[in-house]
Design a protein around this motif. Structure first.
Motif, PDB file in Angstrom:
ATOM      1  N   ASP A 140      18.431  88.747 -49.882  1.00  0.00           N
ATOM      2  CA  ASP A 140      19.605  88.994 -49.619  1.00  0.00           C
ATOM      3  C   ASP A 140      19.783  90.727 -50.113  1.00  0.00           C
ATOM      4  OD1 ASP A 140      22.783  88.959 -49.429  1.00  0.00           O
ATOM      5  OD2 ASP A 140      23.277  88.162 -51.359  1.00  0.00           O
ATOM      6  N   ALA A 141      20.108  91.397 -48.073  1.00  0.00           N
ATOM      7  CA  ALA A 141      19.688  92.283 -48.514  1.00  0.00           C
ATOM      8  C   ALA A 141      20.941  93.507 -48.873  1.00  0.00           C
ATOM      9  CB  ALA A 141      20.606  93.112 -47.171  1.00  0.00           C
ATOM     10  N   ARG A 142      22.466  92.592 -48.757  1.00  0.00           N
ATOM     11  CA  ARG A 142      24.031  93.015 -49.579  1.00  0.00           C
ATOM     12  C   ARG A 142      23.336  93.442 -51.498  1.00  0.00           C
ATOM     13  NH1 ARG A 142      27.097  88.139 -48.043  1.00  0.00           N
ATOM     14  NH2 ARG A 142      24.826  87.195 -48.577  1.00  0.00           N
ATOM     15  N   ARG A 143      22.646  93.105 -52.195  1.00  0.00           N
ATOM     16  CA  ARG A 143      21.922  92.861 -53.351  1.00  0.00           C
ATOM     17  C   ARG A 143      21.175  94.250 -53.561  1.00  0.00           C
ATOM     18  NH1 ARG A 143      22.788  88.826 -56.198  1.00  0.00           N
ATOM     19  NH2 ARG A 143      22.937  90.035 -58.178  1.00  0.00           N
TER      20      ARG A 143
ATOM     21  N   PRO B 244      23.913  98.957 -50.090  1.00  0.00           N
ATOM     22  CA  PRO B 244      24.446  99.292 -51.004  1.00  0.00           C
ATOM     23  C   PRO B 244      23.207  99.963 -51.976  1.00  0.00           C
ATOM     24  CG  PRO B 244      26.264  98.265 -50.446  1.00  0.00           C
ATOM     25  CD  PRO B 244      24.913  97.565 -49.410  1.00  0.00           C
ATOM     26  N   LEU B 245      23.440 100.907 -52.692  1.00  0.00           N
ATOM     27  CA  LEU B 245      22.235 101.124 -53.812  1.00  0.00           C
ATOM     28  C   LEU B 245      22.687  99.974 -54.990  1.00  0.00           C
ATOM     29  CD1 LEU B 245      19.705 101.689 -54.473  1.00  0.00           C
ATOM     30  CD2 LEU B 245      19.775 103.671 -54.969  1.00  0.00           C
ATOM     31  N   ASP B 246      22.353  98.912 -55.419  1.00  0.00           N
ATOM     32  CA  ASP B 246      23.552  98.851 -55.621  1.00  0.00           C
ATOM     33  C   ASP B 246      22.269  97.808 -57.143  1.00  0.00           C
ATOM     34  OD1 ASP B 246      24.387  96.225 -57.529  1.00  0.00           O
ATOM     35  OD2 ASP B 246      25.248  96.011 -55.676  1.00  0.00           O
ATOM     36  N   MET B 247      20.820  96.886 -57.117  1.00  0.00           N
ATOM     37  CA  MET B 247      20.251  96.421 -57.650  1.00  0.00           C
ATOM     38  C   MET B 247      21.401  95.634 -59.413  1.00  0.00           C
ATOM     39  SD  MET B 247      17.395  99.008 -57.809  1.00  0.00           S
ATOM     40  CE  MET B 247      17.148 100.518 -56.848  1.00  0.00           C
ATOM     41  N   ARG B 248      22.042  94.991 -59.666  1.00  0.00           N
ATOM     42  CA  ARG B 248      22.286  94.402 -60.617  1.00  0.00           C
ATOM     43  C   ARG B 248      22.272  92.987 -60.525  1.00  0.00           C
ATOM     44  NH1 ARG B 248      28.055  96.269 -60.812  1.00  0.00           N
ATOM     45  NH2 ARG B 248      28.256  95.338 -58.099  1.00  0.00           N
TER      46      ARG B 248
ATOM     47  N   ASN C 211      23.425  91.137 -62.794  1.00  0.00           N
ATOM     48  CA  ASN C 211      25.181  90.236 -62.756  1.00  0.00           C
ATOM     49  C   ASN C 211      25.769  91.933 -62.659  1.00  0.00           C
ATOM     50  OD1 ASN C 211      27.140  89.891 -64.538  1.00  0.00           O
ATOM     51  ND2 ASN C 211      27.019  90.111 -66.079  1.00  0.00           N
ATOM     52  N   ARG C 212      26.436  90.830 -61.683  1.00  0.00           N
ATOM     53  CA  ARG C 212      27.222  91.876 -60.867  1.00  0.00           C
ATOM     54  C   ARG C 212      28.750  92.825 -61.166  1.00  0.00           C
ATOM     55  NH1 ARG C 212      26.989  88.977 -54.318  1.00  0.00           N
ATOM     56  NH2 ARG C 212      26.514  86.789 -55.215  1.00  0.00           N
ATOM     57  N   ASN C 213      28.758  91.774 -62.759  1.00  0.00           N
ATOM     58  CA  ASN C 213      30.644  91.977 -63.460  1.00  0.00           C
ATOM     59  C   ASN C 213      29.705  93.576 -63.976  1.00  0.00           C
ATOM     60  OD1 ASN C 213      31.755  90.572 -62.641  1.00  0.00           O
ATOM     61  ND2 ASN C 213      31.076  88.722 -63.843  1.00  0.00           N
ATOM     62  N   ALA C 214      28.135  94.461 -63.727  1.00  0.00           N
ATOM     63  CA  ALA C 214      27.736  95.474 -65.586  1.00  0.00           C
ATOM     64  C   ALA C 214      28.456  96.747 -63.732  1.00  0.00           C
ATOM     65  CB  ALA C 214      26.276  94.945 -65.325  1.00  0.00           C
ATOM     66  N   GLU C 215      28.764  97.247 -65.111  1.00  0.00           N
ATOM     67  CA  GLU C 215      29.017  99.034 -64.516  1.00  0.00           C
ATOM     68  C   GLU C 215      27.703  99.000 -63.938  1.00  0.00           C
ATOM     69  OE1 GLU C 215      31.162 100.683 -67.052  1.00  0.00           O
ATOM     70  OE2 GLU C 215      32.919  99.080 -67.807  1.00  0.00           O
ATOM     71  N   LEU C 216      26.891 100.036 -64.621  1.00  0.00           N
ATOM     72  CA  LEU C 216      25.332 100.815 -64.745  1.00  0.00           C
ATOM     73  C   LEU C 216      24.958 100.141 -62.539  1.00  0.00           C
ATOM     74  CD1 LEU C 216      23.911 102.905 -64.476  1.00  0.00           C
ATOM     75  CD2 LEU C 216      22.400 101.722 -65.716  1.00  0.00           C
ATOM     76  N   THR C 217      24.750 100.832 -61.659  1.00  0.00           N
ATOM     77  CA  THR C 217      23.907 100.004 -60.518  1.00  0.00           C
ATOM     78  C   THR C 217      22.819 101.249 -60.135  1.00  0.00           C
ATOM     79  OG1 THR C 217      25.690 101.678 -59.470  1.00  0.00           O
ATOM     80  CG2 THR C 217      26.435 100.225 -59.512  1.00  0.00           C
ATOM     81  N   ALA C 218      22.417 100.721 -59.661  1.00  0.00           N
ATOM     82  CA  ALA C 218      21.309 102.094 -59.335  1.00  0.00           C
ATOM     83  C   ALA C 218      21.798 103.210 -57.961  1.00  0.00           C
ATOM     84  CB  ALA C 218      20.540 101.632 -58.474  1.00  0.00           C
ATOM     85  N   ALA C 219      22.653 103.008 -57.582  1.00  0.00           N
ATOM     86  CA  ALA C 219      23.569 104.683 -57.134  1.00  0.00           C
ATOM     87  C   ALA C 219      24.157 105.386 -58.279  1.00  0.00           C
ATOM     88  CB  ALA C 219      25.042 104.388 -56.238  1.00  0.00           C
ATOM     89  N   VAL C 220      24.479 104.994 -59.298  1.00  0.00           N
ATOM     90  CA  VAL C 220      25.092 105.411 -60.340  1.00  0.00           C
ATOM     91  C   VAL C 220      23.584 106.404 -60.975  1.00  0.00           C
ATOM     92  CG1 VAL C 220      26.234 105.775 -62.657  1.00  0.00           C
ATOM     93  CG2 VAL C 220      26.477 104.021 -60.989  1.00  0.00           C
TER      94      VAL C 220
END
Length: 309
Positions: free
Chosen positions: A108-111, A120-124, A126-135
């Motif tokens: 799922d590329a969106r993740r 988007p550089l995400d990688m969470r 748990n999508r409710n978490a605040e920290l992402t790979a972009a951060v």
């Protein structure tokens, strides 16, 4: 309805056999994902058995079997003690953990887990978490980034990779998977570029999801929730987590410090069922190439009688 392929479970037969399932036992699959291992466990349970499936990703809920013997727990496995207490379970007969990332997360590329697609550089998880790979890419210092690569990968030039990210983000935000890949590519070995890119993404994913701390807390909780004689089966995929699991099953702690009793016997509460890890056969690797790096380790909680032998 059979769910779409979310994940092909690795070492399925070996891990299920390793649990030594009792038909009326209570078990936990703490990395539920697509439910492949869970369905195999349910197939071994009788009417009075029960299985708890843990997953912090809400996407996994759609894979939950409609079975009165199954309970889905939307949580990180690090909280297993609290949730077993909440459900009134005093002890478990076995726990299975497959630490691999599900196909679903890569496909799922969106993740934002993979460098194969721009997203988007995400990688969470748990999508409710605040920290992402972009951060992480945008805010961590060179020293912090280097620390991640040293702790979570075998990259040969962790400092250079970290500095390359700092340099790249001065020109444009590193907020997509392709931008992260482009940021580090100049300092990677062209002959092993894909492998090194995978390690960079692995380090970001581990940090975003707090995987090593979660694994540490989970392992330390297992002896509190597994009954004497119960089994712990863990499938690992990279050397960092495998070392932790190996040390834990051998010594009772993730550091691998052997504590001995008065008679010089190791005081670990675990008996290793597999002193060497079980690895996939060539046939399984052919069917499921992503299982290539899988290693299964199994241990049994020592009964009070055996503890003094």
């Amino acid at each position: 309805m059979t769910p779409e392929i979310y994940h092909i479970p690795a070492l399925l037969e070996d891990s299920i056999n390793g649990l030594n399932i009792k038909p009326d036992g209570i078990y936990a699959d703490v990395t539920f994902g697509g439910g492949g291992h869970s369905r195999a466990i349910l197939g071994k349970l009788g009417d009075n058995g029960h299985l708890f499936g843990f997953d912090r990703d809400s996407d996994a809920l759609k894979n939950a079997p409609d079975d009165p013997r199954f309970t889905f727990v939307h949580s990180n496995f690090r909280h297993i003690t609290n949730f077993m207490r909440y459900h009134g379970v005093r002890s478990l007969d076995g726990i299975l953990a497959d630490l691999g990332v599900s196909f679903h997360h890569f496909d799922d590329a969106r993740r934002g887990f993979s460098f194969r697609s721009d997203a988007p550089l995400d990688m969470r998880m748990n999508r409710n978490a605040e920290l992402t790979a972009a951060v992480i890419a945008e805010s961590y210092t060179a020293s912090q980034l280097e620390g991640l690569f040293r702790a979570y990968t075998d990259l040969k030039r962790p400092r250079a990779v970290a500095e390359s990210i700092i340099k790249a983000r001065a020109s444009e935000p590193i907020d997509t998977t392709f931008r992260l890949a482009d940021a580090v590519r100049p300092v990677l070995n062209p002959k092993s570029e894909k492998k090194e890119l995978a390690q960079v993404f692995q380090a970001f994913r581990i940090e975003v999801n707090g995987e090593m701390e979660a694994l540490k807390r989970f392992l330390n909780a297992t002896a509190k929730v597994i009954c004497p004689g119960g089994r712990l089966a863990v499938i690992t995929y990279h050397s960092i987590e495998d070392r932790m699991v190996k040390n834990f099953m051998k010594t009772g702690n993730i550091e691998g410090k052997e504590e001995k009793d008065f008679f010089g016997r190791t005081s670990s509460p675990w008996k290793q069922i597999t002193r060497s890890p079980i690895v996939p056969s060539e046939e399984e690797i052919e069917r499921n190439p992503r299982s290539r790096s899988a290693k299964l380790r199994i241990a049994e909680l020592i009964t009070p009688e055996n503890r003094n032998r």
